[in-house]
Design a protein around this motif. Structure first.
Motif, PDB file in Angstrom:
ATOM      1  N   PRO A 119       0.841  -1.206   0.000  1.00  0.00           N
ATOM      2  CA  PRO A 119       0.000   0.000   0.000  1.00  0.00           C
ATOM      3  C   PRO A 119       0.874   1.254   0.000  1.00  0.00           C
ATOM      4  N   GLU A 120       0.317   2.346  -0.496  1.00  0.00           N
ATOM      5  CA  GLU A 120       1.053   3.617  -0.567  1.00  0.00           C
ATOM      6  C   GLU A 120       1.669   3.986   0.777  1.00  0.00           C
ATOM      7  N   TYR A 159       3.956   3.604  10.008  1.00  0.00           N
ATOM      8  CA  TYR A 159       3.010   3.336   8.929  1.00  0.00           C
ATOM      9  C   TYR A 159       2.084   4.531   8.747  1.00  0.00           C
ATOM     10  N   PRO A 160       1.747   4.839   7.497  1.00  0.00           N
ATOM     11  CA  PRO A 160       0.795   5.917   7.223  1.00  0.00           C
ATOM     12  C   PRO A 160      -0.627   5.413   7.445  1.00  0.00           C
ATOM     13  N   PRO A 161      -1.619   6.304   7.422  1.00  0.00           N
ATOM     14  CA  PRO A 161      -3.012   5.848   7.451  1.00  0.00           C
ATOM     15  C   PRO A 161      -3.260   4.924   6.249  1.00  0.00           C
ATOM     16  N   TYR A 162      -4.166   3.973   6.415  1.00  0.00           N
ATOM     17  CA  TYR A 162      -4.482   3.045   5.323  1.00  0.00           C
ATOM     18  C   TYR A 162      -5.926   2.571   5.437  1.00  0.00           C
ATOM     19  N   ARG A 163      -6.414   1.966   4.358  1.00  0.00           N
ATOM     20  CA  ARG A 163      -7.786   1.435   4.289  1.00  0.00           C
ATOM     21  C   ARG A 163      -7.695  -0.076   4.085  1.00  0.00           C
ATOM     22  N   SER A 164      -8.648  -0.784   4.685  1.00  0.00           N
ATOM     23  CA  SER A 164      -8.669  -2.241   4.541  1.00  0.00           C
ATOM     24  C   SER A 164     -10.089  -2.762   4.377  1.00  0.00           C
ATOM     25  N   ALA A 165     -10.168  -3.952   3.802  1.00  0.00           N
ATOM     26  CA  ALA A 165     -11.390  -4.768   3.835  1.00  0.00           C
ATOM     27  C   ALA A 165     -11.117  -5.804   4.914  1.00  0.00           C
ATOM     28  N   TYR A 170      -6.006  -2.026   1.021  1.00  0.00           N
ATOM     29  CA  TYR A 170      -6.166  -1.317  -0.237  1.00  0.00           C
ATOM     30  C   TYR A 170      -4.848  -0.622  -0.566  1.00  0.00           C
ATOM     31  N   GLY A 171      -4.572  -0.453  -1.842  1.00  0.00           N
ATOM     32  CA  GLY A 171      -3.344   0.197  -2.274  1.00  0.00           C
ATOM     33  C   GLY A 171      -3.299   1.671  -1.941  1.00  0.00           C
ATOM     34  N   SER A 172      -4.483   2.276  -1.735  1.00  0.00           N
ATOM     35  CA  SER A 172      -4.568   3.714  -1.503  1.00  0.00           C
ATOM     36  C   SER A 172      -5.832   4.034  -0.714  1.00  0.00           C
ATOM     37  N   LEU A 173      -5.769   5.113   0.044  1.00  0.00           N
ATOM     38  CA  LEU A 173      -6.975   5.599   0.738  1.00  0.00           C
ATOM     39  C   LEU A 173      -8.013   6.118  -0.247  1.00  0.00           C
ATOM     40  N   ALA A 181      -2.455   6.438  11.204  1.00  0.00           N
ATOM     41  CA  ALA A 181      -1.014   6.188  11.182  1.00  0.00           C
ATOM     42  C   ALA A 181      -0.624   5.517  12.496  1.00  0.00           C
ATOM     43  N   MET A 182       0.412   4.698  12.444  1.00  0.00           N
ATOM     44  CA  MET A 182       0.852   4.017  13.663  1.00  0.00           C
ATOM     45  C   MET A 182       2.345   3.772  13.640  1.00  0.00           C
TER      46      MET A 182
END
Length: 174
Positions: A5-6, A22-28, A86-89, A107-108
């Motif tokens: 992911p980005e 890690y940056p913020p990210y989106r997941s399923a 996901y690859g991107s938010l 982010a974490m």
């Protein structure tokens, strides 16, 4: 290995313990109740159906988050959350199947141990123990969330070549 992911850092090398951001990210995400060791296998079909239906590219790693109590007790049953990232938010699914949640994560900072070899529950537990020992010898950080495991390789990669990480979210102590 599929694309990260980005903004995600590269996998931690086997045997190395490091602090990562890690940056913020989106997941399923699918929540699996039962044997924690089998959670990633049980979640694969609904997660793959979700990304296939929505034409979302597969990324690496797969993320598995375990209950906080797993840090303190040798638990083998409970609820795990398994996610395809996901690859991107900017990616938003058109449809979400029952049992699949689309989640945004902040982010974490994590303490991470790189591993090579099979994706077993025993390896995960041993990795957690190594991270806990590192924290005892490196004051200045405290655990700030549930343990997670990042799995980088497909089921077709031989067990001895699989790459993964065991991670604990951390923050500066105090």
């Amino acid at each position: 290995m599929a694309e990260l992911p980005e903004g995600f850092p590269a996998p931690t090398l086997p045997g190395v313990i490091e602090i990562k951001h890690y940056p913020p990210y989106r997941s399923a995400t699918v929540r699996i109740e039962g044997a924690l060791a089998g959670a990633t296998s049980a979640a694969f079909a609904p997660l793959f159906a979700h990304i296939s239906t929505n034409e979302i590219a597969m990324t690496s790693p797969v993320e598995a988050r375990y209950p906080a109590i797993a840090l303190d007790e040798p638990r083998e049953h409970g609820q795990a959350e398994v996610s395809f990232l996901y690859g991107s938010l900017a990616i938003a699914p058109g449809r979400t199947a029952q049992g699949v949640a689309v989640e945004d994560h902040p982010a974490m900072t994590v303490l991470s141990l790189g591993l090579r070899g099979e994706y077993s529950w025993e390896r995960f537990r041993a990795g957690l123990q190594q991270l806990r020992e590192w924290l005892m010898h490196h004051p200045g950080y405290e655990v700030s969330g549930s343990a997670r495991r990042l799995l980088y390789d497909s089921p077709y990669v031989p067990a001895e070549r699989k790459r993964s990480e065991v991670q604990l979210p951390v923050r500066p102590e105090g």
